[in-house]
Scaffold this active site. Structure first.
Site, PDB file in Angstrom:
ATOM      1  N   HIS A  13      56.882  67.549 -73.838  1.00 22.00           N
ATOM      2  CA  HIS A  13      56.370  68.060 -75.098  1.00 22.00           C
ATOM      3  C   HIS A  13      56.603  69.565 -75.074  1.00 22.00           C
ATOM      4  O   HIS A  13      56.091  70.262 -74.199  1.00 22.00           O
ATOM      5  CB  HIS A  13      54.885  67.739 -75.264  1.00 22.00           C
ATOM      6  CG  HIS A  13      54.335  68.250 -76.560  1.00 22.00           C
ATOM      7  ND1 HIS A  13      54.301  67.484 -77.692  1.00 22.00           N
ATOM      8  CD2 HIS A  13      53.855  69.465 -76.901  1.00 22.00           C
ATOM      9  CE1 HIS A  13      53.803  68.206 -78.684  1.00 22.00           C
ATOM     10  NE2 HIS A  13      53.533  69.417 -78.235  1.00 22.00           N
ATOM     11  N   CYS A  14      57.377  70.059 -76.019  1.00 21.32           N
ATOM     12  CA  CYS A  14      57.730  71.477 -76.018  1.00 21.32           C
ATOM     13  C   CYS A  14      56.679  72.258 -76.800  1.00 21.32           C
ATOM     14  O   CYS A  14      56.491  72.038 -77.997  1.00 21.32           O
ATOM     15  CB  CYS A  14      59.109  71.684 -76.630  1.00 21.32           C
ATOM     16  SG  CYS A  14      59.551  73.413 -76.762  1.00 21.32           S
TER      17      CYS A  14
END
Ligand SMILES: [Zn+2]
Ligand SMILES: [Zn+2]
Length: 258
Positions: free
Chosen positions: A67-68
């Site tokens: 998850h950026c």
């Protein structure tokens, strides 16, 4: 899963939440490998292999990389190549900024026959850009290098970090194609599957939820759908079986014929 029995001991453990999926290996050393497949209690689905639930996105993500936090989005199967393009473009842009700002100062210094300090004094903004380039380029450059490394191994960030929980001899890479170049191709050039989001939304022309539109339509649209963009799926009439439903073909083949 079978429904819960009301009379059952409430402290009984629930049904198994873990199953195994057979993966055909691309390497000749191992024909197949089993990877765990988990049931997601939030999404109510059996996750496909390499899928993980993201708490922030509140969704299962297929081939989740990570998850950026910068993009505020998961990087997974459908957007990994765009993420990589972004990181690569940022690195190139950083290097370009650094090079061109430095060149501007040095060329001016040469032309005017002055010292570097005097040239900086004349071109203060380009010098600030040199400092900015030096400070800002390493981050996307490191990410780019890391992802080239991961892609070459045939792993996601998650799989790579997770593998460190195990001893070296117990680490497996079931999705590697066997060599670096092939792995890069497989990640960056594979077909992009349709999205699962809003699966029941009204169909729009060019919509790729139900498969990508490649080239010209081979079968003409039915008259009632012409001009409307077509039905959600190009459904065709299936002729009714002669003796009604006959069960799966394997079962049919096993049943002795009179
Ligand atoms: Zn989930
Ligand atoms: Zn996410």
């Amino acid at each position: 899963m079978p429904p819960h029995d009301e009379n059952e001991d409430p402290l009984t453990l629930g049904p198994s939440m873990n199953d195994w999926t057979m993966i055909k290996s691309a390497q000749s050393s191992a024909a197949a490998m089993e990877v765990p497949t988990k049931y997601c209690k939030t999404c109510n689905i059996w996750r496909p292999p390499r899928g993980h639930h993201c708490r922030i996105c509140d969704n299962c993500i297929e081939t989740q990389d990570h998850h950026c936090v910068w993009l505020n989005n998961c990087v997974g199967r459908r957007n990994y190549r765009y993420f990589f393009t972004f990181v690569t473009a940022s690195t190139l842009l950083g290097l370009y900024l650094l090079g061109s700002s430095l060149a501007q100062i040095i060329v001016y210094m040469d032309q005017q026959n002055i010292s570097f300090g005097e040239a900086i004094d004349h071109f203060r903004v380009p010098f600030a850009m040199v400092i900015y380039g030096v400070l800002a380029t390493p981050y996307p450059a490191a990410l780019m290098g890391y992802h080239l490394f991961l892609m070459g191994r045939g792993e996601t960030t998650r799989e790579y970090l997770n593998s460190h929980k195990f001893l070296k001899k117990d680490r497996h890479r079931p999705f590697t194609q066997g060599n670096l170049i092939k792995n890069w191709f497989v990640v960056l050039c594979r077909p992009r599957p349709p999205t699962y989001l809003n699966f029941k939304r009204k169909y729009e022309d060019g919509d790729q939820r139900l498969g990508e539109k490649k080239g010209k339509r081979t079968a003409p649209l039915k008259k009632e759908f012409q001009g409307t963009g077509g039905p959600a799926m190009e459904m065709q009439n299936v002729p009714a079986a002669e003796r009604g439903f006959q069960g799966p073909s394997t079962l049919r083949a096993m049943t002795p014929r009179p």
